[in-house]
Design an enzyme around this catalytic site. Structure first.
Site, PDB file in Angstrom:
ATOM      1  N   HIS A 124      87.145  15.437  -6.276  1.00 22.00           N
ATOM      2  CA  HIS A 124      86.065  14.484  -6.592  1.00 22.00           C
ATOM      3  C   HIS A 124      85.638  13.640  -5.391  1.00 22.00           C
ATOM      4  O   HIS A 124      84.685  12.865  -5.501  1.00 22.00           O
ATOM      5  CB  HIS A 124      86.501  13.513  -7.704  1.00 22.00           C
ATOM      6  CG  HIS A 124      86.816  14.174  -9.008  1.00 22.00           C
ATOM      7  ND1 HIS A 124      85.937  15.026  -9.643  1.00 22.00           N
ATOM      8  CD2 HIS A 124      87.912  14.108  -9.810  1.00 22.00           C
ATOM      9  CE1 HIS A 124      86.487  15.450 -10.778  1.00 22.00           C
ATOM     10  NE2 HIS A 124      87.679  14.924 -10.897  1.00 22.00           N
ATOM     11  N   ASP A 161      90.575  23.023 -12.736  1.00 23.31           N
ATOM     12  CA  ASP A 161      90.858  21.680 -13.241  1.00 23.31           C
ATOM     13  C   ASP A 161      89.884  21.386 -14.393  1.00 23.31           C
ATOM     14  O   ASP A 161      88.769  21.913 -14.404  1.00 23.31           O
ATOM     15  CB  ASP A 161      90.654  20.669 -12.109  1.00 23.31           C
ATOM     16  CG  ASP A 161      91.123  19.269 -12.478  1.00 23.31           C
ATOM     17  OD1 ASP A 161      92.250  18.909 -12.124  1.00 23.31           O
ATOM     18  OD2 ASP A 161      90.350  18.536 -13.132  1.00 23.31           O
ATOM     19  N   HIS A 163      88.238  18.845 -14.996  1.00 26.33           N
ATOM     20  CA  HIS A 163      87.077  18.095 -14.531  1.00 26.33           C
ATOM     21  C   HIS A 163      86.296  18.917 -13.511  1.00 26.33           C
ATOM     22  O   HIS A 163      86.891  19.630 -12.708  1.00 26.33           O
ATOM     23  CB  HIS A 163      87.524  16.777 -13.882  1.00 26.33           C
ATOM     24  CG  HIS A 163      88.370  15.926 -14.786  1.00 26.33           C
ATOM     25  ND1 HIS A 163      89.753  15.944 -14.745  1.00 26.33           N
ATOM     26  CD2 HIS A 163      88.024  15.068 -15.770  1.00 26.33           C
ATOM     27  CE1 HIS A 163      90.217  15.111 -15.663  1.00 26.33           C
ATOM     28  NE2 HIS A 163      89.199  14.568 -16.306  1.00 26.33           N
ATOM     29  N   ASP A 248      95.248  20.001 -16.277  1.00 27.52           N
ATOM     30  CA  ASP A 248      94.707  19.147 -17.345  1.00 27.52           C
ATOM     31  C   ASP A 248      93.865  19.851 -18.414  1.00 27.52           C
ATOM     32  O   ASP A 248      93.549  19.217 -19.421  1.00 27.52           O
ATOM     33  CB  ASP A 248      93.991  17.914 -16.749  1.00 27.52           C
ATOM     34  CG  ASP A 248      93.130  18.204 -15.540  1.00 27.52           C
ATOM     35  OD1 ASP A 248      92.900  19.384 -15.259  1.00 27.52           O
ATOM     36  OD2 ASP A 248      92.681  17.239 -14.881  1.00 27.52           O
TER      37      ASP A 248
HETATM   38 ZN   LIG Z   1      91.214  16.849 -13.517  1.00 26.72          ZN
END
Ligand SMILES: [Zn+2]
Length: 347
Positions: A124, A161, A163, A248
């Site tokens: 990120h 992931d 996200h 996750d």
């Molecule tokens: Zn994540």
């Protein structure tokens, strides 16, 4: 089969207090690798420090010096989710360096594959902004480094992931040298990663997003990988495959709402390993992003190493999601993504 582990206890010194992204994640993973005898089957490497020049292949110089001076003045919050301590600047340079070590060991043939167990995570962190627990974008720095130092022109980055790796996408959005493929819960943090985000300019078509609806699990992930990633990778012909590993999407990880199992992660990585063997002499380097259920992160990491070692048996102590719901809308969604990226399975 030689599999490398890149790790150093320095990663525990990025002190985030009672934040969900804390040093216990790596403590739990490393003690599990030791207790199960996995660690001794691996070739262990200490990460090197990434140089400022290497970090600045992805990040703005002003941002790098901002992180340095923030550390010198005691640390603190970089954004509403991301905190750092006085040690975090140096640790983050070692996290990026861990990916560089993994790339070096794989590209020079010392090991067939390598998994860098690092923190802080990276996908990120944009050119000029810390976001989502990330300070420097380890995998993006790794890709730039590989292109600059190993005379290669095509890298596949796979990010599973939960996200979306907004910053990895951004780093290569107009670049045809890096094919970025991501599966992620959508809509969800950080808000990017819809299927119509496919790249711009030279990079048009080199970003492949496979957003997932909350509740989807192993079957949907494996079909996304098999039916979209595999043909896209064969067409692209990467010379190196880099992976942002996030645990996750697991059903027991409470940060998100996906239903993937540890054996699902193992099957995904097995597919990536087979692609690497088929397309690029096995060149495969992985780095840790998220994953906040300690048992999942530990058993997931062990399972990935079992796959990298070509061990037939993978242990999944948590099993499949307790309730598997029908994936409403998946077929149409898959069809749409295939149409966007013109991927027809070549098998
Ligand atoms: Zn994540």
């Amino acid at each position: 089969m030689k599999a490398g582990l890149v790790y150093d206890p320095i990663y525990l010194e990025h002190d985030t207090g009672d934040h969900v992204e804390n040093s216990q994640r790596l403590v739990s993973i490393m003690s599990h690798l030791e207790e199960t005898g996995m660690k001794e089957k691996l070739i262990s490497f200490s990460p090197r420090l990434a140089s400022i020049e290497e970090v600045e292949m992805v990040h703005a110089p002003e941002y790098v010096s901002h992180i340095k001076s923030k550390a010198e003045s005691g640390g603190g919050w970089l954004d509403p989710d991301t905190v750092m301590c006085p040690r975090s600047y140096e640790v983050a340079l070692y996290a990026a360096g861990g990916m560089l070590t993994a790339v070096e060991k794989v590209m020079t043939g010392e090991v067939d594959s390598a998994f860098a167990l690092v923190r802080p995570p990276g996908h990120h962190a944009t050119s000029n902004r810390a976001m989502g627990f990330c300070i420097f974008n380890n995998i993006a720095i790794g890709a730039k480094f590989a292109i600059a130092n190993f005379n290669i022109e095509r890298i596949l980055i796979v990010d599973f992931d939960v996200h979306h790796g907004n910053a990895t996408q951004e780093a290569f959005y107009n670049d045809s040298k890096v094919l970025y493929f991501s599966t992620h819960q959508y809509p969800f943090y950080p808000g990017t990663g819809w299927l119509d985000e496919t790249g711009t300019g030279q990079g048009k078509g080199y970003t492949v997003n496979f957003p997932m609806s909350a509740g989807w699990g192993d079957d949907e992930y494996l079909r996304a990988f098999n039916e979209v990633l595999v043909p896209a990778a064969r067409k692209f012909q990467p010379q190196l495959i880099l992976v942002s590993v996030g645990f996750d999407p697991h059903w027991a990880d409470s940060i998100a709402m996906m239903q993937v199992s540890v054996s699902g992660f193992a099957q995904i990585v097995k597919m990536l390993r087979q692609l690497a063997v088929e397309l690029c002499q096995g060149h495969l380097a992985l780095t840790l992003e998220g994953g906040y259920n300690l048992e999942v992160a530990a058993s997931g990491t062990r399972a990935i190493f079992d796959v990298l070692l070509d061990n037939a048996e993978v242990v999944d102590p948590l099993g499949k999601a307790p309730v598997i719901r029908k994936a409403v809308g998946f077929e149409e969604h898959l069809k749409r993504i295939k149409e966007i990226h013109h991927t027809e399975n070549q098998d």
